[in-house]
Design an enzyme around this catalytic site. Structure first.
Site, PDB file in Angstrom:
ATOM      1  N   GLU A  38      33.123  23.879  37.548  1.00  0.00           N
ATOM      2  CA  GLU A  38      34.478  23.603  38.010  1.00  0.00           C
ATOM      3  C   GLU A  38      34.438  23.094  39.436  1.00  0.00           C
ATOM      4  O   GLU A  38      33.554  23.456  40.212  1.00  0.00           O
ATOM      5  CB  GLU A  38      35.325  24.883  37.966  1.00  0.00           C
ATOM      6  CG  GLU A  38      35.419  25.449  36.563  1.00  0.00           C
ATOM      7  CD  GLU A  38      36.214  26.737  36.446  1.00  0.00           C
ATOM      8  OE1 GLU A  38      36.384  27.218  35.318  1.00  0.00           O
ATOM      9  OE2 GLU A  38      36.658  27.282  37.468  1.00  0.00           O
TER      10      GLU A  38
ATOM     11  N   CYS B 299      36.279  21.812  46.833  1.00  0.00           N
ATOM     12  CA  CYS B 299      35.353  22.925  46.650  1.00  0.00           C
ATOM     13  C   CYS B 299      34.439  22.562  45.485  1.00  0.00           C
ATOM     14  O   CYS B 299      34.928  22.349  44.369  1.00  0.00           O
ATOM     15  CB  CYS B 299      36.177  24.181  46.364  1.00  0.00           C
ATOM     16  SG  CYS B 299      35.203  25.642  46.067  1.00  0.00           S
TER      17      CYS B 299
ATOM     18  N   CYS C 150      25.742  31.441  38.380  1.00  0.00           N
ATOM     19  CA  CYS C 150      25.180  31.867  39.659  1.00  0.00           C
ATOM     20  C   CYS C 150      24.303  33.075  39.416  1.00  0.00           C
ATOM     21  O   CYS C 150      24.629  33.931  38.587  1.00  0.00           O
ATOM     22  CB  CYS C 150      26.290  32.242  40.644  1.00  0.00           C
ATOM     23  SG  CYS C 150      25.683  32.630  42.318  1.00  0.00           S
TER      24      CYS C 150
ATOM     25  N   CYS D 146      26.991  39.059  42.553  1.00  0.00           N
ATOM     26  CA  CYS D 146      27.929  39.846  43.365  1.00  0.00           C
ATOM     27  C   CYS D 146      29.016  40.398  42.432  1.00  0.00           C
ATOM     28  O   CYS D 146      29.644  39.640  41.684  1.00  0.00           O
ATOM     29  CB  CYS D 146      28.538  38.981  44.465  1.00  0.00           C
ATOM     30  SG  CYS D 146      27.281  38.242  45.542  1.00  0.00           S
TER      31      CYS D 146
ATOM     32  N   CYS E 281      32.731  38.863  42.089  1.00  0.00           N
ATOM     33  CA  CYS E 281      32.892  37.414  41.900  1.00  0.00           C
ATOM     34  C   CYS E 281      32.793  37.074  40.426  1.00  0.00           C
ATOM     35  O   CYS E 281      31.855  37.498  39.741  1.00  0.00           O
ATOM     36  CB  CYS E 281      31.799  36.687  42.683  1.00  0.00           C
ATOM     37  SG  CYS E 281      31.744  34.916  42.375  1.00  0.00           S
TER      38      CYS E 281
ATOM     39  N   CYS F   1      38.918  31.325  45.471  1.00  0.00           N
ATOM     40  CA  CYS F   1      37.558  31.816  45.719  1.00  0.00           C
ATOM     41  C   CYS F   1      37.173  32.904  44.750  1.00  0.00           C
ATOM     42  O   CYS F   1      37.891  33.883  44.569  1.00  0.00           O
ATOM     43  CB  CYS F   1      37.442  32.423  47.110  1.00  0.00           C
ATOM     44  SG  CYS F   1      37.452  31.213  48.387  1.00  0.00           S
TER      45      CYS F   1
HETATM   46  N1  SAH Z   1      27.205  31.570  46.670  1.00  0.00           N
HETATM   47  C1  SAH Z   1      28.010  31.169  47.808  1.00  0.00           C
HETATM   48  C2  SAH Z   1      29.309  30.496  47.379  1.00  0.00           C
HETATM   49  C3  SAH Z   1      30.186  31.452  46.652  1.00  0.00           C
HETATM   50  S1  SAH Z   1      31.914  31.235  46.578  1.00  0.00           S
HETATM   51  C4  SAH Z   1      28.321  32.378  48.652  1.00  0.00           C
HETATM   52  O1  SAH Z   1      28.213  33.485  48.144  1.00  0.00           O
HETATM   53  O2  SAH Z   1      28.660  32.220  49.802  1.00  0.00           O
HETATM   54  C5  SAH Z   1      32.546  31.204  48.182  1.00  0.00           C
HETATM   55  C6  SAH Z   1      33.085  32.494  48.757  1.00  0.00           C
HETATM   56  O3  SAH Z   1      34.027  33.168  47.905  1.00  0.00           O
HETATM   57  C7  SAH Z   1      31.992  33.486  49.059  1.00  0.00           C
HETATM   58  O4  SAH Z   1      32.181  34.000  50.349  1.00  0.00           O
HETATM   59  C8  SAH Z   1      32.240  34.549  48.028  1.00  0.00           C
HETATM   60  O5  SAH Z   1      31.700  35.789  48.400  1.00  0.00           O
HETATM   61  C9  SAH Z   1      33.738  34.553  47.951  1.00  0.00           C
HETATM   62  N2  SAH Z   1      34.268  35.255  46.772  1.00  0.00           N
HETATM   63  C10 SAH Z   1      33.636  35.462  45.608  1.00  0.00           C
HETATM   64  N3  SAH Z   1      34.427  36.153  44.759  1.00  0.00           N
HETATM   65  C11 SAH Z   1      35.585  36.371  45.415  1.00  0.00           C
HETATM   66  C12 SAH Z   1      36.804  37.010  45.055  1.00  0.00           C
HETATM   67  N4  SAH Z   1      36.960  37.546  43.854  1.00  0.00           N
HETATM   68  N5  SAH Z   1      37.787  37.040  45.978  1.00  0.00           N
HETATM   69  C13 SAH Z   1      37.622  36.473  47.189  1.00  0.00           C
HETATM   70  N6  SAH Z   1      36.506  35.849  47.572  1.00  0.00           N
HETATM   71  C14 SAH Z   1      35.487  35.794  46.703  1.00  0.00           C
END
Ligand code: SAH
Length: 385
Positions: free
Chosen positions: A123, A136, A143, A147, A150, A372
Protein backbone atom coordinates in the site's frame (compact mmCIF):
# COMPACT_ATOMS: atom_id res chain seq x y z
CA UNK A 1 1.62 -12.29 -15.18
CA UNK A 2 -1.75 -13.88 -14.71
CA UNK A 3 -4.82 -12.44 -13.17
CA UNK A 4 -5.79 -15.77 -11.68
CA UNK A 5 -6.01 -16.27 -7.95
CA UNK A 6 -3.20 -14.34 -6.32
CA UNK A 7 -0.37 -16.46 -5.05
CA UNK A 8 -0.84 -16.45 -1.34
CA UNK A 9 2.42 -15.23 0.13
CA UNK A 10 3.64 -17.88 2.52
CA UNK A 11 3.44 -16.26 5.92
CA UNK A 12 6.43 -16.92 8.10
CA UNK A 13 5.63 -19.35 10.87
CA UNK A 14 4.33 -17.53 13.90
CA UNK A 15 5.90 -18.81 17.09
CA UNK A 16 3.76 -20.45 19.74
CA UNK A 17 1.58 -17.84 21.36
CA UNK A 18 0.70 -16.34 17.98
CA UNK A 19 3.29 -13.58 18.03
CA UNK A 20 5.15 -13.03 14.79
CA UNK A 21 8.89 -13.62 14.88
CA UNK A 22 11.56 -11.00 14.27
CA UNK A 23 12.95 -11.66 10.77
CA UNK A 24 15.91 -9.74 9.44
CA UNK A 25 16.70 -11.55 6.19
CA UNK A 26 14.00 -11.59 3.53
CA UNK A 27 12.96 -14.98 2.20
CA UNK A 28 14.25 -15.71 -1.29
CA UNK A 29 11.54 -15.13 -3.85
CA UNK A 30 11.35 -14.64 -7.61
CA UNK A 31 12.63 -11.20 -8.46
CA UNK A 32 10.43 -8.54 -10.05
CA UNK A 33 11.21 -7.80 -13.70
CA UNK A 34 14.10 -5.38 -14.13
CA UNK A 35 13.02 -1.79 -14.66
CA UNK A 36 14.79 1.39 -15.68
CA UNK A 37 14.44 2.68 -12.11
CA UNK A 38 16.55 -0.25 -10.88
CA UNK A 39 19.50 0.98 -12.93
CA UNK A 40 22.08 3.44 -11.67
CA UNK A 41 23.10 5.80 -14.50
CA UNK A 42 26.36 3.85 -14.78
CA UNK A 43 24.44 0.62 -15.45
CA UNK A 44 22.57 1.97 -18.42
CA UNK A 45 25.31 1.38 -20.99
CA UNK A 46 25.40 -2.32 -20.15
CA UNK A 47 21.62 -2.50 -20.37
CA UNK A 48 21.75 -0.82 -23.78
CA UNK A 49 24.37 -3.30 -24.99
CA UNK A 50 22.21 -6.17 -23.80
CA UNK A 51 19.27 -4.75 -25.74
CA UNK A 52 21.41 -4.12 -28.82
CA UNK A 53 20.80 -0.37 -28.92
CA UNK A 54 23.16 2.58 -28.52
CA UNK A 55 23.29 4.00 -24.96
CA UNK A 56 21.59 7.25 -25.96
CA UNK A 57 18.40 5.30 -26.69
CA UNK A 58 18.18 4.21 -23.06
CA UNK A 59 18.88 7.78 -22.03
CA UNK A 60 15.96 8.91 -24.18
CA UNK A 61 13.66 6.47 -22.37
CA UNK A 62 15.03 7.75 -19.04
CA UNK A 63 14.29 11.32 -20.09
CA UNK A 64 10.70 10.35 -20.81
CA UNK A 65 10.23 8.37 -17.63
CA UNK A 66 11.99 10.59 -15.11
CA UNK A 67 11.83 13.94 -16.87
CA UNK A 68 8.31 13.84 -18.31
CA UNK A 69 6.60 11.24 -16.19
CA UNK A 70 5.78 9.25 -19.31
CA UNK A 71 5.28 5.49 -19.13
CA UNK A 72 3.57 4.86 -22.45
CA UNK A 73 6.13 4.02 -25.14
CA UNK A 74 3.69 5.26 -27.80
CA UNK A 75 4.28 8.79 -26.49
CA UNK A 76 8.05 8.52 -26.96
CA UNK A 77 7.98 9.95 -30.45
CA UNK A 78 11.68 10.74 -30.66
CA UNK A 79 12.35 7.00 -30.68
CA UNK A 80 12.00 5.06 -33.93
CA UNK A 81 8.58 3.40 -33.88
CA UNK A 82 10.12 -0.06 -34.04
CA UNK A 83 12.13 0.59 -30.87
CA UNK A 84 9.32 2.08 -28.77
CA UNK A 85 7.61 -1.20 -27.96
CA UNK A 86 10.87 -3.09 -27.52
CA UNK A 87 12.41 -0.58 -25.12
CA UNK A 88 9.13 0.00 -23.31
CA UNK A 89 8.74 -3.71 -22.65
CA UNK A 90 12.37 -4.13 -21.63
CA UNK A 91 12.80 -1.04 -19.48
CA UNK A 92 9.35 -0.04 -18.26
CA UNK A 93 7.54 -3.28 -17.40
CA UNK A 94 4.41 -2.56 -15.37
CA UNK A 95 5.31 -3.38 -11.76
CA UNK A 96 2.29 -2.14 -9.81
CA UNK A 97 -1.33 -2.96 -10.56
CA UNK A 98 -3.82 -0.86 -8.68
CA UNK A 99 -6.46 -3.03 -7.04
CA UNK A 100 -8.15 -0.41 -4.89
CA UNK A 101 -7.91 3.29 -4.10
CA UNK A 102 -9.66 4.56 -0.98
CA UNK A 103 -10.19 8.25 -0.31
CA UNK A 104 -10.57 10.15 2.95
CA UNK A 105 -10.34 13.79 4.06
CA UNK A 106 -12.40 14.94 1.04
CA UNK A 107 -10.03 13.25 -1.36
CA UNK A 108 -6.91 14.83 0.15
CA UNK A 109 -5.80 11.44 1.48
CA UNK A 110 -5.74 8.49 -0.89
CA UNK A 111 -4.62 5.01 0.07
CA UNK A 112 -3.77 2.82 -2.90
CA UNK A 113 -3.51 -0.93 -2.68
CA UNK A 114 -1.16 -2.40 -5.25
CA UNK A 115 -0.71 -5.92 -6.49
CA UNK A 116 2.86 -6.79 -7.47
CA UNK A 117 4.00 -9.14 -10.24
CA UNK A 118 3.91 -12.15 -7.92
CA UNK A 119 0.59 -11.36 -6.25
CA UNK A 120 2.17 -9.74 -3.17
CA UNK A 121 0.27 -6.70 -1.90
CA UNK A 122 1.57 -3.35 -0.77
CA UNK A 123 0.00 0.00 0.00
CA UNK A 124 0.99 3.63 -0.38
CA UNK A 125 -0.76 6.69 1.02
CA UNK A 126 -0.89 10.08 -0.71
CA UNK A 127 -1.53 13.11 1.49
CA UNK A 128 -2.24 16.52 -0.04
CA UNK A 129 -1.63 19.57 2.14
CA UNK A 130 -1.82 23.17 1.03
CA UNK A 131 1.30 23.73 -1.07
CA UNK A 132 2.84 20.28 -0.63
CA UNK A 133 2.14 16.63 -1.23
CA UNK A 134 3.54 13.79 0.86
CA UNK A 135 3.62 10.15 -0.17
CA UNK A 136 4.05 7.35 2.34
CA UNK A 137 5.71 4.43 0.55
CA UNK A 138 6.21 0.75 1.32
CA UNK A 139 9.71 -0.70 1.21
CA UNK A 140 8.86 -4.38 1.74
CA UNK A 141 5.82 -6.59 1.25
CA UNK A 142 5.00 -7.19 4.90
CA UNK A 143 7.56 -6.52 7.60
CA UNK A 144 9.84 -8.70 9.70
CA UNK A 145 10.19 -6.38 12.68
CA UNK A 146 7.17 -7.84 14.53
CA UNK A 147 6.28 -4.72 16.54
CA UNK A 148 3.12 -5.83 18.37
CA UNK A 149 1.18 -2.55 17.94
CA UNK A 150 1.67 -2.32 14.15
CA UNK A 151 -0.73 -3.99 11.72
CA UNK A 152 1.96 -4.74 9.12
CA UNK A 153 4.17 -6.38 11.74
CA UNK A 154 1.53 -9.00 12.48
CA UNK A 155 1.70 -10.64 9.06
CA UNK A 156 5.46 -11.20 8.89
CA UNK A 157 7.79 -10.47 5.99
CA UNK A 158 6.95 -11.68 2.49
CA UNK A 159 9.74 -10.13 0.47
CA UNK A 160 11.86 -7.10 -0.22
CA UNK A 161 10.69 -4.65 -2.87
CA UNK A 162 13.00 -3.78 -5.73
CA UNK A 163 14.21 -0.18 -6.08
CA UNK A 164 11.86 0.28 -9.01
CA UNK A 165 8.87 -1.01 -7.05
CA UNK A 166 9.53 1.80 -4.56
CA UNK A 167 10.18 4.47 -7.21
CA UNK A 168 7.08 3.40 -9.13
CA UNK A 169 4.93 4.23 -6.09
CA UNK A 170 6.15 7.83 -6.39
CA UNK A 171 5.87 7.87 -10.17
CA UNK A 172 2.32 6.49 -10.00
CA UNK A 173 1.35 9.15 -7.45
CA UNK A 174 2.73 11.82 -9.77
CA UNK A 175 0.68 10.36 -12.62
CA UNK A 176 -2.42 10.47 -10.44
CA UNK A 177 -1.67 14.11 -9.54
CA UNK A 178 -0.81 15.21 -13.09
CA UNK A 179 -4.23 16.73 -13.87
CA UNK A 180 -3.94 18.99 -10.81
CA UNK A 181 -0.46 20.19 -11.74
CA UNK A 182 0.87 18.94 -8.38
CA UNK A 183 3.75 16.55 -7.74
CA UNK A 184 4.98 14.58 -4.77
CA UNK A 185 7.43 16.74 -2.76
CA UNK A 186 7.93 14.62 0.33
CA UNK A 187 8.40 10.88 0.53
CA UNK A 188 8.29 9.08 3.86
CA UNK A 189 9.38 5.44 4.12
CA UNK A 190 6.64 4.85 6.66
CA UNK A 191 4.42 2.44 4.78
CA UNK A 192 4.87 -1.31 5.00
CA UNK A 193 8.31 -2.63 5.79
CA UNK A 194 11.62 -1.71 7.35
CA UNK A 195 13.53 0.17 4.66
CA UNK A 196 16.93 -0.32 6.27
CA UNK A 197 16.42 -4.11 6.24
CA UNK A 198 16.13 -3.72 2.44
CA UNK A 199 19.06 -1.35 2.32
CA UNK A 200 20.39 -1.60 -1.22
CA UNK A 201 17.04 -1.28 -2.95
CA UNK A 202 15.88 1.56 -0.72
CA UNK A 203 19.06 3.63 -1.08
CA UNK A 204 18.92 2.95 -4.83
CA UNK A 205 15.32 4.17 -4.84
CA UNK A 206 16.29 7.33 -2.94
CA UNK A 207 19.01 8.03 -5.50
CA UNK A 208 16.55 7.65 -8.36
CA UNK A 209 14.22 10.07 -6.56
CA UNK A 210 16.85 12.75 -5.95
CA UNK A 211 19.11 12.59 -9.01
CA UNK A 212 18.10 15.17 -11.62
CA UNK A 213 16.53 13.93 -14.87
CA UNK A 214 17.36 11.89 -16.86
CA UNK A 215 18.89 9.96 -13.95
CA UNK A 216 16.05 10.50 -11.50
CA UNK A 217 12.98 12.46 -10.48
CA UNK A 218 14.96 15.50 -9.32
CA UNK A 219 13.35 15.64 -5.86
CA UNK A 220 15.02 17.27 -2.88
CA UNK A 221 16.62 14.79 -0.47
CA UNK A 222 15.47 17.07 2.34
CA UNK A 223 11.92 16.04 1.55
CA UNK A 224 12.69 12.34 2.01
CA UNK A 225 12.43 10.62 5.39
CA UNK A 226 13.70 7.11 6.06
CA UNK A 227 12.07 5.63 9.14
CA UNK A 228 13.70 2.77 11.05
CA UNK A 229 13.31 0.69 14.18
CA UNK A 230 17.04 1.25 14.67
CA UNK A 231 19.16 -1.12 12.60
CA UNK A 232 22.35 0.47 13.89
CA UNK A 233 24.85 -0.74 11.26
CA UNK A 234 22.48 0.41 8.49
CA UNK A 235 21.96 3.81 10.14
CA UNK A 236 25.74 4.29 10.17
CA UNK A 237 26.00 3.17 6.57
CA UNK A 238 23.24 5.59 5.56
CA UNK A 239 25.09 8.42 7.30
CA UNK A 240 27.97 7.82 4.91
CA UNK A 241 25.94 7.85 1.67
CA UNK A 242 26.19 11.61 1.16
CA UNK A 243 22.40 11.86 1.02
CA UNK A 244 20.71 14.61 3.05
CA UNK A 245 17.64 12.51 3.85
CA UNK A 246 15.94 12.84 7.22
CA UNK A 247 16.22 9.90 9.58
CA UNK A 248 13.23 8.99 11.72
CA UNK A 249 13.88 6.61 14.60
CA UNK A 250 10.92 4.64 15.94
CA UNK A 251 11.77 4.69 19.63
CA UNK A 252 8.40 4.31 21.40
CA UNK A 253 10.02 3.82 24.81
CA UNK A 254 13.02 5.39 26.56
CA UNK A 255 13.80 2.28 28.64
CA UNK A 256 14.92 -1.15 27.50
CA UNK A 257 12.42 -3.18 29.52
CA UNK A 258 9.47 -1.67 27.67
CA UNK A 259 11.22 -1.18 24.33
CA UNK A 260 12.16 -4.88 24.25
CA UNK A 261 8.44 -5.55 24.17
CA UNK A 262 7.33 -2.80 21.77
CA UNK A 263 10.20 -3.06 19.29
CA UNK A 264 11.62 -6.60 19.36
CA UNK A 265 14.82 -5.53 17.56
CA UNK A 266 15.70 -3.71 20.78
CA UNK A 267 17.12 -6.98 22.07
CA UNK A 268 19.89 -6.55 19.46
CA UNK A 269 20.24 -2.75 19.43
CA UNK A 270 19.10 -1.20 22.67
CA UNK A 271 17.93 2.32 23.48
CA UNK A 272 21.44 3.63 24.14
CA UNK A 273 22.80 2.07 20.94
CA UNK A 274 20.01 3.36 18.70
CA UNK A 275 20.13 6.86 20.17
CA UNK A 276 23.92 6.95 19.77
CA UNK A 277 23.57 5.96 16.11
CA UNK A 278 20.87 8.61 15.59
CA UNK A 279 23.20 11.24 17.05
CA UNK A 280 26.03 10.06 14.78
CA UNK A 281 23.60 10.40 11.86
CA UNK A 282 22.97 14.00 12.82
CA UNK A 283 26.70 14.69 13.26
CA UNK A 284 27.46 13.27 9.81
CA UNK A 285 24.61 14.89 7.89
CA UNK A 286 23.48 17.95 9.87
CA UNK A 287 19.92 16.67 9.47
CA UNK A 288 17.85 16.82 12.63
CA UNK A 289 16.64 13.36 13.58
CA UNK A 290 12.98 12.70 14.23
CA UNK A 291 12.10 10.45 17.17
CA UNK A 292 8.81 8.63 16.58
CA UNK A 293 6.83 7.79 19.68
CA UNK A 294 3.40 6.15 19.34
CA UNK A 295 1.55 7.10 22.52
CA UNK A 296 -0.17 4.00 23.90
CA UNK A 297 -2.54 4.43 26.81
CA UNK A 298 -1.01 3.31 30.12
CA UNK A 299 1.79 1.52 28.28
CA UNK A 300 4.41 4.15 27.40
CA UNK A 301 2.68 7.50 28.05
CA UNK A 302 3.74 8.09 31.66
CA UNK A 303 5.10 11.47 32.73
CA UNK A 304 8.27 9.80 34.03
CA UNK A 305 8.86 8.27 30.62
CA UNK A 306 8.58 11.72 29.00
CA UNK A 307 11.19 12.96 31.49
CA UNK A 308 13.44 9.96 30.89
CA UNK A 309 13.13 10.45 27.13
CA UNK A 310 14.11 14.12 27.44
CA UNK A 311 17.03 13.16 29.65
CA UNK A 312 18.28 10.53 27.20
CA UNK A 313 18.09 12.95 24.29
CA UNK A 314 19.72 15.87 26.11
CA UNK A 315 22.51 13.60 27.35
CA UNK A 316 23.57 13.44 23.69
CA UNK A 317 23.40 17.17 23.05
CA UNK A 318 20.82 19.74 22.11
CA UNK A 319 19.47 20.87 18.75
CA UNK A 320 19.99 17.50 17.09
CA UNK A 321 16.59 15.97 17.48
CA UNK A 322 12.87 16.56 17.65
CA UNK A 323 10.14 14.29 18.92
CA UNK A 324 7.08 13.23 16.98
CA UNK A 325 4.49 11.68 19.28
CA UNK A 326 1.85 9.78 17.27
CA UNK A 327 -1.48 8.94 18.89
CA UNK A 328 -1.64 5.15 18.55
CA UNK A 329 -3.89 4.03 15.73
CA UNK A 330 -5.50 0.94 17.19
CA UNK A 331 -5.18 -2.07 14.94
CA UNK A 332 -7.74 -4.87 14.77
CA UNK A 333 -7.49 -7.27 17.65
CA UNK A 334 -5.07 -5.11 19.60
CA UNK A 335 -5.57 -4.61 23.31
CA UNK A 336 -3.93 -1.21 23.06
CA UNK A 337 -5.40 2.20 22.34
CA UNK A 338 -4.34 5.84 22.13
CA UNK A 339 -3.51 7.89 25.20
CA UNK A 340 -6.07 10.22 26.73
CA UNK A 341 -5.76 13.73 25.31
CA UNK A 342 -4.78 15.14 28.71
CA UNK A 343 -2.05 12.56 29.13
CA UNK A 344 -0.79 13.23 25.62
CA UNK A 345 -0.70 16.98 26.32
CA UNK A 346 1.27 16.43 29.52
CA UNK A 347 3.75 14.17 27.73
CA UNK A 348 4.30 16.86 25.09
CA UNK A 349 4.53 19.65 27.69
CA UNK A 350 7.27 17.87 29.61
CA UNK A 351 9.38 17.37 26.51
CA UNK A 352 8.93 20.98 25.43
CA UNK A 353 9.71 22.27 28.90
CA UNK A 354 12.95 20.32 28.74
CA UNK A 355 13.75 22.17 25.50
CA UNK A 356 13.00 19.36 23.05
CA UNK A 357 11.04 20.48 19.97
CA UNK A 358 7.95 18.26 19.88
CA UNK A 359 5.12 18.05 17.34
CA UNK A 360 2.23 15.62 17.53
CA UNK A 361 1.84 13.79 14.22
CA UNK A 362 -1.35 14.50 12.34
CA UNK A 363 -3.07 11.20 11.64
CA UNK A 364 -4.51 11.33 8.18
CA UNK A 365 -6.64 8.59 6.74
CA UNK A 366 -7.56 6.72 9.92
CA UNK A 367 -10.99 5.86 8.57
CA UNK A 368 -9.53 4.13 5.51
CA UNK A 369 -6.91 2.28 7.59
CA UNK A 370 -4.36 4.50 5.94
CA UNK A 371 -2.76 5.99 9.02
CA UNK A 372 0.58 4.99 10.54
CA UNK A 373 0.74 1.34 11.43
CA UNK A 374 -2.59 0.49 9.88
CA UNK A 375 -1.35 -0.72 6.53
CA UNK A 376 -2.04 -4.38 6.24
CA UNK A 377 -3.22 -5.00 2.66
CA UNK A 378 -5.83 -7.34 4.02
CA UNK A 379 -8.25 -7.41 1.12
CA UNK A 380 -6.60 -10.06 -1.02
CA UNK A 381 -9.95 -11.80 -1.17
CA UNK A 382 -11.41 -8.87 -3.12
CA UNK A 383 -11.82 -9.40 -6.84
CA UNK A 384 -9.01 -7.50 -8.49
CA UNK A 385 -9.59 -4.81 -11.09
N1 SAH B 1 9.73 0.09 9.84
C1 SAH B 1 9.73 1.53 9.91
C2 SAH B 1 8.50 2.14 9.23
C3 SAH B 1 7.26 1.75 9.95
S1 SAH B 1 5.81 2.72 9.85
C4 SAH B 1 9.77 1.97 11.35
O1 SAH B 1 9.44 1.16 12.21
O2 SAH B 1 10.13 3.09 11.62
C5 SAH B 1 6.16 4.31 10.41
C6 SAH B 1 5.86 4.64 11.86
O3 SAH B 1 4.53 4.29 12.28
C7 SAH B 1 6.80 3.95 12.81
O4 SAH B 1 7.28 4.88 13.74
C8 SAH B 1 5.90 2.95 13.48
O5 SAH B 1 6.40 2.54 14.73
C9 SAH B 1 4.62 3.72 13.57
N2 SAH B 1 3.45 2.88 13.87
C10 SAH B 1 3.31 1.57 13.63
N3 SAH B 1 2.11 1.13 14.05
C11 SAH B 1 1.48 2.20 14.56
C12 SAH B 1 0.19 2.39 15.13
N4 SAH B 1 -0.66 1.38 15.24
N5 SAH B 1 -0.13 3.64 15.55
C13 SAH B 1 0.73 4.66 15.41
N6 SAH B 1 1.95 4.54 14.87
C14 SAH B 1 2.33 3.32 14.45
Amino acid sequence: MSDAAPTTPAAPAAPAGGRPALTLAAPRRAKPPRHLADLAPGDRAAAAAELGVPPFRVKQVAQHYFGRGEVDPAGMTDLPAALREQLGAALLPPLLTETRALEADDGDTVKTLWKLFDGARIESVLMRYPGRVTLCVSSQAGCGMACPFCATGQGGLQRNLSAAEVVEQVHAANRRLAPTGERVHNVVFMGMGEALANYKACVGAVRRMVDPAPDGLGMSARGITVSTVGLVPAVDRLAGEGLAVTLALSLHAPDDVLRDELVPLNSRFDVAAVLDSAKRYFDATGRRVSIEYALIRDVNDHAWRADLLAEQLLARGSGWVHVNPIPLNPTPGSRWTASDPGVEAEFVRRLRDAGIPTTVRDTRGRDIDGACGQLAATDIAQPTA
